[in-house]
Design an enzyme around this catalytic site. Structure first.
Site, mmCIF file in Angstrom:
data_model
loop_
_atom_site.group_PDB
_atom_site.id
_atom_site.type_symbol
_atom_site.label_atom_id
_atom_site.label_comp_id
_atom_site.label_asym_id
_atom_site.label_seq_id
_atom_site.Cartn_x
_atom_site.Cartn_y
_atom_site.Cartn_z
ATOM 1 C CG ASP A 34 -2.231 0.943 0.956
ATOM 2 O OD1 ASP A 34 -3.313 0.325 0.707
ATOM 3 O OD2 ASP A 34 -2.140 2.214 1.044
ATOM 4 C CB THR A 89 -12.251 2.390 -9.212
ATOM 5 O OG1 THR A 89 -13.158 1.661 -8.674
ATOM 6 C CG2 THR A 89 -10.867 1.591 -9.535
ATOM 7 C CG LEU A 256 -36.940 -7.650 -1.800
ATOM 8 C CD1 LEU A 256 -38.000 -8.886 -1.902
ATOM 9 C CD2 LEU A 256 -37.216 -6.577 -2.771
ATOM 10 C CB CYS A 266 -19.577 -0.473 -3.932
ATOM 11 S SG CYS A 266 -17.794 -0.503 -3.292
ATOM 12 C CE LYS A 327 -22.451 -3.678 4.570
ATOM 13 N NZ LYS A 327 -22.441 -5.019 3.712
HETATM 14 P P1 NAD Z 1 -10.002 1.313 -0.061
HETATM 15 O O1 NAD Z 1 -9.981 2.763 -0.495
HETATM 16 O O2 NAD Z 1 -10.650 0.708 1.173
HETATM 17 O O3 NAD Z 1 -8.498 0.794 -0.385
HETATM 18 C C1 NAD Z 1 -7.803 1.059 -1.392
HETATM 19 C C2 NAD Z 1 -6.288 1.215 -0.784
HETATM 20 O O4 NAD Z 1 -5.454 1.258 -1.987
HETATM 21 C C3 NAD Z 1 -5.902 2.051 0.208
HETATM 22 O O5 NAD Z 1 -5.449 1.679 1.271
HETATM 23 C C4 NAD Z 1 -4.847 2.825 -0.800
HETATM 24 O O6 NAD Z 1 -3.871 3.551 -0.117
HETATM 25 C C5 NAD Z 1 -4.423 2.047 -1.815
HETATM 26 N N1 NAD Z 1 -3.468 2.445 -2.926
HETATM 27 C C6 NAD Z 1 -4.004 3.361 -3.683
HETATM 28 N N2 NAD Z 1 -3.294 3.693 -4.608
HETATM 29 C C7 NAD Z 1 -2.274 2.522 -4.601
HETATM 30 C C8 NAD Z 1 -0.986 2.262 -5.197
HETATM 31 N N3 NAD Z 1 -0.489 3.102 -6.371
HETATM 32 N N4 NAD Z 1 -0.251 1.167 -4.885
HETATM 33 C C9 NAD Z 1 -0.627 0.648 -3.609
HETATM 34 N N5 NAD Z 1 -1.724 1.016 -2.892
HETATM 35 C C10 NAD Z 1 -2.438 1.966 -3.393
HETATM 36 O O7 NAD Z 1 -10.816 0.802 -1.058
HETATM 37 P P2 NAD Z 1 -11.670 -0.810 -1.293
HETATM 38 O O8 NAD Z 1 -12.940 -0.471 -0.514
HETATM 39 O O9 NAD Z 1 -10.797 -1.805 -0.956
HETATM 40 O O10 NAD Z 1 -11.905 -0.953 -2.856
HETATM 41 C C11 NAD Z 1 -11.079 -1.178 -3.725
HETATM 42 C C12 NAD Z 1 -11.682 -1.468 -5.266
HETATM 43 O O11 NAD Z 1 -12.525 -2.623 -4.866
HETATM 44 C C13 NAD Z 1 -12.592 -0.397 -5.664
HETATM 45 O O12 NAD Z 1 -12.767 -0.402 -7.083
HETATM 46 C C14 NAD Z 1 -14.097 -0.711 -5.335
HETATM 47 O O13 NAD Z 1 -15.079 -0.278 -5.984
HETATM 48 C C15 NAD Z 1 -13.990 -2.463 -5.314
HETATM 49 N N6 NAD Z 1 -14.913 -3.178 -4.357
HETATM 50 C C16 NAD Z 1 -15.053 -2.780 -3.214
HETATM 51 C C17 NAD Z 1 -15.762 -3.416 -2.125
HETATM 52 C C18 NAD Z 1 -16.200 -3.033 -0.958
HETATM 53 O O14 NAD Z 1 -16.998 -3.521 -0.111
HETATM 54 N N7 NAD Z 1 -15.157 -2.134 -0.227
HETATM 55 C C19 NAD Z 1 -16.541 -4.770 -2.799
HETATM 56 C C20 NAD Z 1 -16.215 -4.889 -3.974
HETATM 57 C C21 NAD Z 1 -15.308 -4.075 -4.744
HETATM 58 C C1 UGA Z 2 -22.271 -4.129 -2.070
HETATM 59 C C2 UGA Z 2 -22.677 -5.612 -2.621
HETATM 60 O O1 UGA Z 2 -23.624 -5.963 -1.827
HETATM 61 C C3 UGA Z 2 -21.520 -6.285 -2.651
HETATM 62 O O2 UGA Z 2 -21.634 -7.548 -3.200
HETATM 63 C C4 UGA Z 2 -20.438 -5.630 -3.613
HETATM 64 O O3 UGA Z 2 -19.117 -6.474 -3.798
HETATM 65 C C5 UGA Z 2 -19.974 -4.375 -2.850
HETATM 66 O O4 UGA Z 2 -21.262 -3.619 -2.789
HETATM 67 C C6 UGA Z 2 -19.081 -3.561 -3.782
HETATM 68 O O5 UGA Z 2 -19.054 -3.683 -4.858
HETATM 69 O O6 UGA Z 2 -18.512 -2.984 -2.946
HETATM 70 P P1 UGA Z 2 -21.764 -3.346 0.518
HETATM 71 O O7 UGA Z 2 -21.415 -2.070 -0.202
HETATM 72 O O8 UGA Z 2 -20.857 -3.876 1.417
HETATM 73 O O9 UGA Z 2 -21.716 -4.444 -0.661
HETATM 74 O O10 UGA Z 2 -23.207 -3.286 1.230
HETATM 75 P P2 UGA Z 2 -24.601 -4.293 0.941
HETATM 76 O O11 UGA Z 2 -24.756 -4.997 2.077
HETATM 77 O O12 UGA Z 2 -24.640 -4.456 -0.445
HETATM 78 O O13 UGA Z 2 -25.519 -2.703 1.264
HETATM 79 C C7 UGA Z 2 -25.399 -1.408 0.555
HETATM 80 C C8 UGA Z 2 -26.459 -0.736 0.730
HETATM 81 O O14 UGA Z 2 -27.655 -0.920 0.561
HETATM 82 C C9 UGA Z 2 -26.440 -0.299 2.436
HETATM 83 O O15 UGA Z 2 -26.804 1.298 2.394
HETATM 84 C C10 UGA Z 2 -27.542 -0.991 3.004
HETATM 85 O O16 UGA Z 2 -27.929 -0.611 3.972
HETATM 86 C C11 UGA Z 2 -28.630 -0.995 1.744
HETATM 87 N N1 UGA Z 2 -29.464 -1.999 1.732
HETATM 88 C C12 UGA Z 2 -29.013 -3.270 1.445
HETATM 89 C C13 UGA Z 2 -30.666 -1.852 2.102
HETATM 90 O O17 UGA Z 2 -31.100 -0.700 2.371
HETATM 91 N N2 UGA Z 2 -31.809 -2.741 2.145
HETATM 92 C C14 UGA Z 2 -31.466 -4.326 1.918
HETATM 93 O O18 UGA Z 2 -32.232 -4.862 1.900
HETATM 94 C C15 UGA Z 2 -29.887 -4.335 1.575
#
Ligand code: NAD
Ligand code: UGA
Length: 440
Positions: A34, A89, A256, A266, A327
């Site tokens: 990181d 992203t 739901l 996200c 959440k």
């Molecule tokens: P995050 O912000 O929690 O983590 C990203 C990390 O990448 C940070 O710690 C940052 O310092 C680091 N970083 C940035 N540039 C860097 C580089 N050049 N080299 C090394 N490290 C670097 O983000 P996240 O929530 O883990 O999300 C990451 C990606 O995954 C996003 O595209 C998001 O949409 C996707 N995603 C997130 C979730 C989720 O629940 N958070 C679920 C599915 C997909």
């Molecule tokens: C969501 C997706 O569920 C994951 O599959 C995905 O990987 C992720 O986004 C992502 O791309 O980052 P997350 O953001 O952790 O996961 O949270 P969810 O549990 O999906 O909830 C999303 C939002 O919808 C929250 O604000 C939650 O409170 C709301 N929600 C969800 C409702 O209001 N009602 C529901 O029945 C479910």
């Protein structure tokens, strides 16, 4: 002693850290990189920089087993065969597109140090066509290295991320190089082939699956929220309606649950990125655009309900907001509906005391304060708003607060107290999606 790593994970956030720790638990030797020195220092000390149930224990276990290391230097991954890229992203403010700056920086850094034949696995959520563009970029810049890009979108949910890592409902891979796809398939070979479906396709389909899945789930949440507006106004109980719809297996019971509108890092960003991308390509996604608009307006619908309960007088009134995280079971406040509701209330002159068991939120508005307990937040409150579905709020002894609140009024945006109505009969208890006349 730490074994020399064969897998690198770039980005130690919600996705990268879970991926790194999960792969290490499955027996791989992993280096997690990181750019944040603070994050890396914490991780080297065995302290997770994010809250996720079970993460601290798992982190300690894989550190003790010598299967994971943390570094600020991408160079420490020079010997790795596979690089899982999990950098952020986020939304580009001006355009609504996904900002790919972090991704390109990470990929360019990897391309400098990666050895011949290494695979770059894109876990970040990226616009359709990104992996192909990355492949072209690598082929142009370091053709001698034969690096391959594989798309492997992440579907984990915050709050149950570890469970989602170890028991995924599917693994999606996309790419153009069969050997590279097989290499990634092999890394995941621990997953029981009979239990976890592997979907192997091209980059475009894989990238689309990720956005379409989030868009569909966001649509489901928004749909039930709109139906809740109807039951709340015309009559009925949204919880029973949700159940009645969801028991049809073609619809399904999940996603739901009525609420304050979807939030998080996200759904808001990905729905916007998909809609923006589609418009740019001349294939407007009208349903998705409506979902985004309805969700954006939900806070005003909630504001109207708050005003009704407080006889249209919000200025100077005390509102306790229970829940700041988007959440339950996470400390993440990115695009949290609770935060937008807090600001909507502050804009109307309310005085807000917010409490969350894990999340923190600060703003310079002098009418806002974060409290350190439910009691403190509710002290003197004219209305208590339950915004996040934490168990602490479901189980809290509200009757013990009766003497200290300004008014015994609750608006429950998560139906957390629905089964406790008899016990809470001294309260004016209001539920989102339920006409208050039905409560009596
Ligand atoms: P995050 O912000 O929690 O983590 C990203 C990390 O990448 C940070 O710690 C940052 O310092 C680091 N970083 C940035 N540039 C860097 C580089 N050049 N080299 C090394 N490290 C670097 O983000 P996240 O929530 O883990 O999300 C990451 C990606 O995954 C996003 O595209 C998001 O949409 C996707 N995603 C997130 C979730 C989720 O629940 N958070 C679920 C599915 C997909
Ligand atoms: C969501 C997706 O569920 C994951 O599959 C995905 O990987 C992720 O986004 C992502 O791309 O980052 P997350 O953001 O952790 O996961 O949270 P969810 O549990 O999906 O909830 C999303 C939002 O919808 C929250 O604000 C939650 O409170 C709301 N929600 C969800 C409702 O209001 N009602 C529901 O029945 C479910």
């Amino acid at each position: 002693m730490t074994v020399s790593p064969s897998i690198a994970v770039i980005g130690a956030g919600y996705v990268g850290l879970i991926q790194a720790v999960g792969l290490a638990k499955q027996g791989h030797s992993v280096v997690c990189i990181d750019v944040s020195a603070e994050r890396i220092n914490q991780l080297q000390a065995g302290v997770p920089p994010i809250y996720e149930e079970g993460l601290e224990e798992l982190l300690g276990e894989v550190i003790a087993a010598g299967r994971i290391s943390f570094s600020l230097e991408v160079n420490s991954a020079a010997e790795c065969d596979a690089f899982f890229v999990a950098v952020g992203t986020p939304t580009e403010e001006k355009t609504g597109n996904a900002n790919l700056g972090y991704l390109y920086t990470a990929v360019d850094d990897i391309s400098q140090i990666a050895r011949k034949g290494a695979v770059l696995v894109v876990k970040s959520t990226v616009p359709i066509g990104t992996c192909e563009r990355l492949q072209i970029r690598l082929d142009e810049r370091v053709p001698e290295k034969n690096l391959s890009v594989v798309s492997n979108p992440e579907f984990l949910r915050e709050g149950r991320a570890i469970q989602d890592f170890f028991q995924p409902e599917r693994v999606v891979l996309g790419g153009a190089d069969v050997a590279a796809l097989n290499k990634v398939r092999e890394i995941y070979s621990v997953f029981d082939k009979d239990k976890v479906p592997f979907l192997i396709s091209d980059w475009f389909s894989s990238e689309t699956i990720k956005y379409a899945a989030n868009a569909f789930l966001a649509m489901k949440v928004t749909f039930i929220n709109e139906i809740a507006n109807l039951t709340q106004t015309v009559g009925g109980d949204i919880e029973i309606v949700s159940k009645g719809i969801g028991l049809d297996s073609r619809i399904g019971e999940q996603f739901l649950n009525v609420g304050p509108g979807y939030g998080g890092s996200c759904f808001p960003k990905d729905t916007l990125a998909l809609a923006t991308m589609a418009r740019r390509h001349g294939v407007q996604q009208q349903i998705l655009e409506a979902v985004i608009a309805v969700n954006d307006n939900r806070r005003y619908m909630i504001l109207r309900r708050v005003e009704d309960i407080l006889d249209q007088k919000l200025r100077g009134r005390r509102v306790a907001v229970l829940g700041i995280a988007f959440k339950a079971n996470t400390d993440d406040v990115r695009d949290s509906s609770a935060v937008s509701i807090i600001h909507t209330l502050l804009d109307e002159g309310a005085v807000v005391r917010a409490y969350d068991p894990m999340a923190k939120y600060e703003t310079s508005d002098s009418n806002y304060q974060q409290s350190s307990s439910v009691e403190e937040a509710m002290d003197g409150a004219d209305l208590t708003l339950i915004v996040t579905e934490w168990d602490e709020f479901k189980n809290y002894d509200y009757n013990s607060q009766l003497a200290s609140v300004g008014q015994a009024k609750i608006l429950d945006l998560r139906l957390s107290l629905k089964s406790r109505q008899d016990e809470l009969s001294d309260w004016d208890l209001n539920f989102i999606g339920i006409n208050s006349l039905n409560n009596n």
